[in-house]
Design an enzyme around this catalytic site. Structure first.
Site, PDB file in Angstrom:
ATOM      1  N   GLY A 161     -13.482   3.170   4.125  1.00  0.00           N
ATOM      2  CA  GLY A 161     -14.071   4.389   3.571  1.00  0.00           C
ATOM      3  C   GLY A 161     -14.202   4.226   2.070  1.00  0.00           C
ATOM      4  N   ARG A 162     -13.934   5.287   1.326  1.00  0.00           N
ATOM      5  CA  ARG A 162     -14.110   5.257  -0.129  1.00  0.00           C
ATOM      6  C   ARG A 162     -13.274   4.151  -0.779  1.00  0.00           C
ATOM      7  NH1 ARG A 162     -13.902  10.333   1.458  1.00  0.00           N
ATOM      8  NH2 ARG A 162     -15.604  11.752   0.909  1.00  0.00           N
ATOM      9  N   SER A 238      -1.923   2.912   1.941  1.00  0.00           N
ATOM     10  CA  SER A 238      -2.456   4.135   2.561  1.00  0.00           C
ATOM     11  C   SER A 238      -1.350   5.122   2.919  1.00  0.00           C
ATOM     12  CB  SER A 238      -3.312   3.772   3.773  1.00  0.00           C
ATOM     13  OG  SER A 238      -4.527   3.218   3.319  1.00  0.00           O
ATOM     14  N   ARG A 239      -0.665   4.899   4.014  1.00  0.00           N
ATOM     15  CA  ARG A 239       0.436   5.765   4.408  1.00  0.00           C
ATOM     16  C   ARG A 239       1.495   4.930   5.112  1.00  0.00           C
ATOM     17  NH1 ARG A 239      -0.882   8.792   1.293  1.00  0.00           N
ATOM     18  NH2 ARG A 239      -1.506  10.967   1.440  1.00  0.00           N
ATOM     19  N   GLU A 268       9.912   8.330   2.060  1.00  0.00           N
ATOM     20  CA  GLU A 268       9.799   8.192   0.600  1.00  0.00           C
ATOM     21  C   GLU A 268      10.605   9.304  -0.079  1.00  0.00           C
ATOM     22  OE1 GLU A 268       5.612   8.285  -0.223  1.00  0.00           O
ATOM     23  OE2 GLU A 268       5.231   6.403   0.817  1.00  0.00           O
ATOM     24  N   HIS A 287       4.651   4.653  -4.391  1.00  0.00           N
ATOM     25  CA  HIS A 287       3.521   5.556  -4.095  1.00  0.00           C
ATOM     26  C   HIS A 287       2.809   5.919  -5.402  1.00  0.00           C
ATOM     27  CE1 HIS A 287       1.905   8.504  -0.878  1.00  0.00           C
ATOM     28  NE2 HIS A 287       0.981   8.299  -1.806  1.00  0.00           N
ATOM     29  N   ALA A 289      -0.125   4.224  -6.354  1.00  0.00           N
ATOM     30  CA  ALA A 289      -1.503   3.709  -6.378  1.00  0.00           C
ATOM     31  C   ALA A 289      -2.512   4.741  -6.882  1.00  0.00           C
ATOM     32  CB  ALA A 289      -1.902   3.216  -4.992  1.00  0.00           C
TER      33      ALA A 289
END
Ligand SMILES: NC(=O)c1ccc[n+]([C@@H]2O[C@H](COP(=O)([O-])OP(=O)(O)OC[C@H]3O[C@@H](n4cnc5c(N)ncnc54)[C@H](O)[C@@H]3O)[C@@H](O)[C@H]2O)c1
Ligand SMILES: O=C(O)[C@H](O)COP(=O)(O)O
Length: 367
Positions: A161-162, A238-239, A268, A287, A289
């Site tokens: 995606g983006r 991502s996750r 987290e 986390h 990014a």
């Protein structure tokens, strides 16, 4: 009480980290924002706002379940400070006619740069070499072997995606070949679209850029890792829930996977005994990014602006549960004739829409 905020929408922030500087975003969006934990009004002249039920909520990490929604019956909008909406029960929100809004267009460059940095770090062993130097093991190169040139590597993306597309743009000069798996993606120049098995089996670097959902939870578990090259690197910005952390740590310990570079973890911050903290050849960032000063500013401003717009009955591109709201409104109107669906489309600020605002959206009345 209504005089206190002059009829302007009132949004409250559940996670305090964004509250302190939301005043500017609030003013720009003509909305009041308060931080719930502090029970503190953040807008000048708004001293009594903490006693007014909020029209909506802005959240970063808080889990917004059906129970939380039922405890806050005045909410008409839930805004997520970020892209992923995995912490929000979308079906429950739609059933309660609560709009869910995210900000899909605030940090593509930052996240893609972070992913690229992790790929380069894992390949050039930057973090590992830095640790050697600090331990006084300057000449112990053997610990860093093997290092293969990236130009011979296949970069494999799962989800384009983006952010995935931005990673492709950044990494194209470095790698020999790029393949990708994304069941919903159209053609991308210079990228072979492949099935999941091929993406796992042929990637020297496998990088995840897809949302976390019930369908993608633990997509990378023991089975998927077994299908990857033992020399491969797994990158996840991502996750955390996309990866079975225990299975990944075990594979790294046993040498069934060469390395991992992770910005996200299942829990987290991680517990002290999270096996990934002790896994070899593993880079972990916190986390981070998404972050730059500019992206944080975009995030705050756009979320406030869009939630305020929704509360004023306008359609916006980043209405996450558009279809769910339309379905709920349709069901309600056919049963009781109470909700009429209508469409009002307005461009929000000066931003170019990132998704087509197509389907009908129920008018969200602000009381
Ligand atoms: N670490 C961070 O700070 C940070 C910041 C922003 C976003 N993210 C995460 O990155 C994810 C991707 O962001 P984005 O902006 O690129 O989202 P996006 O919606 O633009 O792209 C996601 C892509 O994943 C694809 N996809 C969905 N299910 C898939 C599946 N089963 N297999 C393969 N592909 C699948 C979709 O078709 C889509 O093209 C977000 O969901 C978010 O969780 C992390
Ligand atoms: O709050 C976050 O987790 C960061 O803003 C990144 O969120 P996102 O990954 O959903 O954008």
């Amino acid at each position: 009480m209504q005089d206190v905020n002059s009829g302007q929408p009132l949004l409250e922030v559940l996670d305090s980290s964004y509250g302190s500087v939301d005043v500017e975003a609030a003013a720009a969006a003509s909305v009041y924002i308060r931080v719930r934990d502090a029970r503190e009004a953040r807008t000048e002249g708004d001293e009594n706002a903490s006693i007014i039920p909020a029209d909506g909520v802005l959240v970063q990490y808080a889990n917004i379940t059906a129970e939380v929604m039922d405890a806050n019956p005045t909410w008409k909008v839930i805004g997520r400070y970020g892209v992923g909406v995995d912490t929000i029960d979308l079906a429950a929100a739609s059933a309660r006619s609560i709009a869910v809004v995210n900000v899909p267009d605030y940090c593509e460059e930052e996240v893609a740069t972070h992913a690229a940095a992790l790929v380069l770090d894992a390949n050039r062993r930057i973090t590992a070499a830095d640790a050697l130097v600090r331990r006084g093991e300057w000449a112990d190169w053997a610990q860093l072997r093997p290092i293969a040139p990236l130009s011979t590597a296949t970069l494999s993306l799962i989800g384009v995606g983006r952010i995935g597309r931005e990673v492709i743009r950044l990494m194209r000069p470095f790698v020999g070949r790029i393949i990708a798996h994304d069941p919903y993606a159209g053609a991308i120049e210079g990228v072979e679209l492949v099935d999941l098995d091929t993406a796992l089996a042929e990637g020297d670097v496998v990088s995840l850029h897809l949302p976390l959902s019930a369908a993608t939870h633990h997509l990378i578990g023991a089975d998927a890792i077994a299908r990857m090259k033992p020399t491969a690197t797994l990158v996840n910005v991502s996750r955390g829930g996309l990866v079975d952390g225990a299975a990944l740590a075990a594979a790294l310990h046993d040498g069934r996977l060469a390395s991992a570079a992770l910005d996200v973890l299942e829990t987290e911050p991680p517990a002290a005994d999270d096996p990934l903290l002790a896994a070899p050849n593993t880079i972990i960032t916190n986390h981070l990014a998404w972050y730059s000063e500019a992206s944080e500013q975009r995030l705050r401003a756009r979320l406030a602006e869009r939630c305020a717009a929704v509360l004023r009955g306008r359609d916006i591109p980043s209405l996450v549960n558009r279809q769910g709201l339309a379905d709920a409104a349709g069901a309600a109107s056919s049963e009781a004739g109470r909700h009429a669906a209508s469409v009002t489309t307005e461009t929000i600020g000066a931003e170019a829409p990132t998704e087509p605002a197509t389907a009908a959206v129920p008018t969200l009345e602000h009381s």
